[in-house]
Design an enzyme around this catalytic site. Structure first.
Site, mmCIF file in Angstrom:
data_model
loop_
_atom_site.group_PDB
_atom_site.id
_atom_site.type_symbol
_atom_site.label_atom_id
_atom_site.label_comp_id
_atom_site.label_asym_id
_atom_site.label_seq_id
_atom_site.Cartn_x
_atom_site.Cartn_y
_atom_site.Cartn_z
ATOM 1 N N ARG A 11 44.957 64.472 14.384
ATOM 2 C CA ARG A 11 45.668 64.477 15.663
ATOM 3 C C ARG A 11 46.552 65.715 15.695
ATOM 4 N NH1 ARG A 11 48.908 59.286 15.245
ATOM 5 N NH2 ARG A 11 49.728 60.020 17.228
ATOM 6 N N LYS A 83 50.134 52.987 8.336
ATOM 7 C CA LYS A 83 50.526 51.856 9.186
ATOM 8 C C LYS A 83 49.764 51.845 10.512
ATOM 9 C CE LYS A 83 54.612 53.547 11.506
ATOM 10 N NZ LYS A 83 55.967 53.218 11.911
ATOM 11 N N ASP A 84 49.085 52.943 10.841
ATOM 12 C CA ASP A 84 48.279 52.989 12.065
ATOM 13 C C ASP A 84 46.811 52.688 11.813
ATOM 14 O OD1 ASP A 84 50.547 53.823 13.455
ATOM 15 O OD2 ASP A 84 50.147 55.930 13.026
ATOM 16 N N SER A 129 58.812 49.672 19.210
ATOM 17 C CA SER A 129 58.179 48.782 18.243
ATOM 18 C C SER A 129 58.832 47.406 18.331
ATOM 19 C CB SER A 129 58.358 49.388 16.841
ATOM 20 O OG SER A 129 58.615 48.390 15.877
ATOM 21 N N ARG A 131 58.632 45.116 16.238
ATOM 22 C CA ARG A 131 59.178 44.821 14.913
ATOM 23 C C ARG A 131 60.613 45.349 14.788
ATOM 24 N NH1 ARG A 131 59.851 48.003 10.656
ATOM 25 N NH2 ARG A 131 58.759 49.699 11.701
ATOM 26 N N ARG A 132 60.829 46.576 15.251
ATOM 27 C CA ARG A 132 62.193 47.132 15.169
ATOM 28 C C ARG A 132 63.107 46.437 16.166
ATOM 29 N NH1 ARG A 132 59.310 52.842 14.910
ATOM 30 N NH2 ARG A 132 59.077 53.044 12.668
ATOM 31 N N ARG A 149 58.696 55.700 23.570
ATOM 32 C CA ARG A 149 57.495 56.098 22.830
ATOM 33 C C ARG A 149 57.415 57.604 22.794
ATOM 34 N NH1 ARG A 149 51.639 54.837 24.195
ATOM 35 N NH2 ARG A 149 51.215 56.209 22.420
ATOM 36 N N GLY A 150 56.397 58.112 22.111
ATOM 37 C CA GLY A 150 56.209 59.555 22.027
ATOM 38 C C GLY A 150 56.238 59.987 20.578
ATOM 39 N N ASN A 151 55.860 61.230 20.337
ATOM 40 C CA ASN A 151 55.896 61.690 18.958
ATOM 41 C C ASN A 151 57.349 61.926 18.531
ATOM 42 O OD1 ASN A 151 56.685 64.360 19.638
ATOM 43 N ND2 ASN A 151 54.565 64.811 20.191
ATOM 44 N N VAL A 152 57.538 62.248 17.272
ATOM 45 C CA VAL A 152 58.894 62.319 16.711
ATOM 46 C C VAL A 152 59.784 63.268 17.525
ATOM 47 C CG1 VAL A 152 60.223 62.999 14.668
ATOM 48 C CG2 VAL A 152 58.112 61.692 14.391
ATOM 49 N N ARG A 155 60.806 61.848 20.913
ATOM 50 C CA ARG A 155 61.806 60.785 20.793
ATOM 51 C C ARG A 155 63.195 61.360 20.534
ATOM 52 N NH1 ARG A 155 59.115 56.281 16.936
ATOM 53 N NH2 ARG A 155 57.239 57.528 16.739
ATOM 54 N N CYS A 241 49.829 46.475 16.044
ATOM 55 C CA CYS A 241 51.205 46.930 16.223
ATOM 56 C C CYS A 241 51.890 46.191 17.356
ATOM 57 C CB CYS A 241 51.211 48.394 16.534
ATOM 58 S SG CYS A 241 50.317 48.705 18.024
HETATM 59 N N1 LIG Z 1 53.348 54.583 15.012
HETATM 60 C C1 LIG Z 1 53.516 55.998 14.909
HETATM 61 C C2 LIG Z 1 53.815 56.426 13.522
HETATM 62 N N2 LIG Z 1 52.889 56.329 12.557
HETATM 63 C C3 LIG Z 1 53.455 56.728 11.385
HETATM 64 C C4 LIG Z 1 54.750 57.115 11.641
HETATM 65 C C5 LIG Z 1 55.745 57.590 10.667
HETATM 66 C C6 LIG Z 1 55.286 58.044 9.336
HETATM 67 C C7 LIG Z 1 54.732 56.973 8.433
HETATM 68 O O1 LIG Z 1 54.982 55.771 8.575
HETATM 69 O O2 LIG Z 1 54.018 57.382 7.519
HETATM 70 C C8 LIG Z 1 54.983 56.950 12.996
HETATM 71 C C9 LIG Z 1 56.232 57.242 13.711
HETATM 72 C C10 LIG Z 1 57.276 56.182 13.626
HETATM 73 O O3 LIG Z 1 56.972 54.990 13.463
HETATM 74 O O4 LIG Z 1 58.468 56.513 13.778
#
Ligand SMILES: NCc1[nH]cc(CCC(=O)O)c1CC(=O)O
Length: 305
Positions: A11, A83-84, A129, A131-132, A149-152, A155, A241
């Protein structure tokens, strides 16, 4: 014919690229003469950023496009955040390598507050999330959790422009992207149990002995043992998830300590269980722990989501 080139499907988020480059650098150092290339692809999960993942088909979206590229012969391997990664792999593919784990904890990030407990009542916390959300609200029912949501980088940008008082995301992503100074608090598993596999990277590839032999030195047995147990919990709970499942293990001298949690998204109910035992029994411990959770009310929570 010996393999002289490996193409990595990845990705295009900065974290995904970091992880692919990490694997490339290790492979090139281990095998002089081997060329490793990246094949950057766009997944549906990355296109549909405004929609909750649960509504667009879940985490599997991030890996499907990469799997397609491997099955079509455009790429040889794919590097995933564990985790994905779904529990099942398409015919012909598997995941033989799990690399050493980065810090698995979640991170509390804020420009104004030192930790979760320092937030004033009514403060707004960003995460998408469940979970969070569930665990933040279980500890601090007076807070408001808002969708993020979104990439790091996206966010963090939304935090910085003032949309939230704090956000919670995986420490691993921030550490890999050299943003350790952003982390105000590493949330301990007692407060926020991580997602199964959080912080670990795995390598998926075609079932091919010579390819796997090149990858094998990147495998971390201790991380793999922990993830086997954690993923057994998630699999037995049928967790994608979309569901608030936390699951985390520690390994000490061959002894595995496995903790699991299922909670209501509003934080009003959390069901917990834990197991200790030899790492060799990790998978069975995970299934057993999941069954205790289900018998203690997790079945009702999961059915209502
Ligand atoms: N779901 C997106 C995702 N997949 C893995 C990570 C972080 C890095 C990892 O867990 O290895 C993230 C971002 C996040 O949850 O903040």
């Amino acid at each position: 014919m010996p393999i002289d080139r490996i193409r990595i499907a990845t990705r295009q988020s900065s974290l995904a690229l970091w992880q692919a480059n990490y694997v490339r650098d290790h492979l090139e150092r281990l095998h002089p003469g081997l060329t490793v290339e990246l094949l950057p692809l766009t997944s549906r999960g990355d296109q549909l950023l405004d929609i909750p993942l649960a509504k667009v088909g879940g985490k599997g979206l991030f890996v499907k496009e990469l799997e397609r590229a491997m099955l079509d012969g455009e790429a040889d391997i794919a590097v995933h955040s564990m985790k994905d990664v779904p529990m099942e792999f398409p015919d012909g593919l598997h995941l033989p390598v799990i690399c050493e784990r980065e810090d698995p904890r979640d991170a509390f990030v804020s420009n104004h507050y030192a930790d979760l407990d320092a937030l004033p009542a009514g403060a707004v916390v960003g995460t998408s999330s469940l979970r969070r959300q569930c665990q933040v609200l279980a500890r601090r029912p007076d807070l408001e959790v808002k969708f993020l949501r979104g990439n790091v980088n996206t966010r963090l940008a939304k935090l910085d422009r003032g949309d939230f008082d704090a956000i919670v995301l995986a420490s691993a992503g921030l550490l890999r992207l050299e943003m350790r100074e952003r982390i105000r608090q590493f949330l301990p598993p007692e407060i926020l149990l991580p997602a199964g596999g959080q912080g670990a990277v795995g390598i998926e590839c075609r079932r091919d002995g010579s390819l796997e032999a090149l990858l094998q030195p990147l495998h971390c047995e201790a991380t793999a043992a922990r993830l086997l147990a954690e993923r057994a919990v998630v699999r037995r709970l049928d967790g994608s998830c979309q569901v608030p499942i936390g699951c985390y293990s520690e390994l000490d001298n061959g002894e595995l300590w496995l903790r699991g949690l299922v909670g209501d998204p509003d934080g009003s109910t959390t069901v917990r269980a834990e197991r200790r035992g030899p790492a060799a029994d990790g998978e069975a411990m995970g299934i057993d722990l999941a069954e205790e959770l289900l018998a203690s009310g997790a079945d009702k929570i999961l059915a209502s989501i």
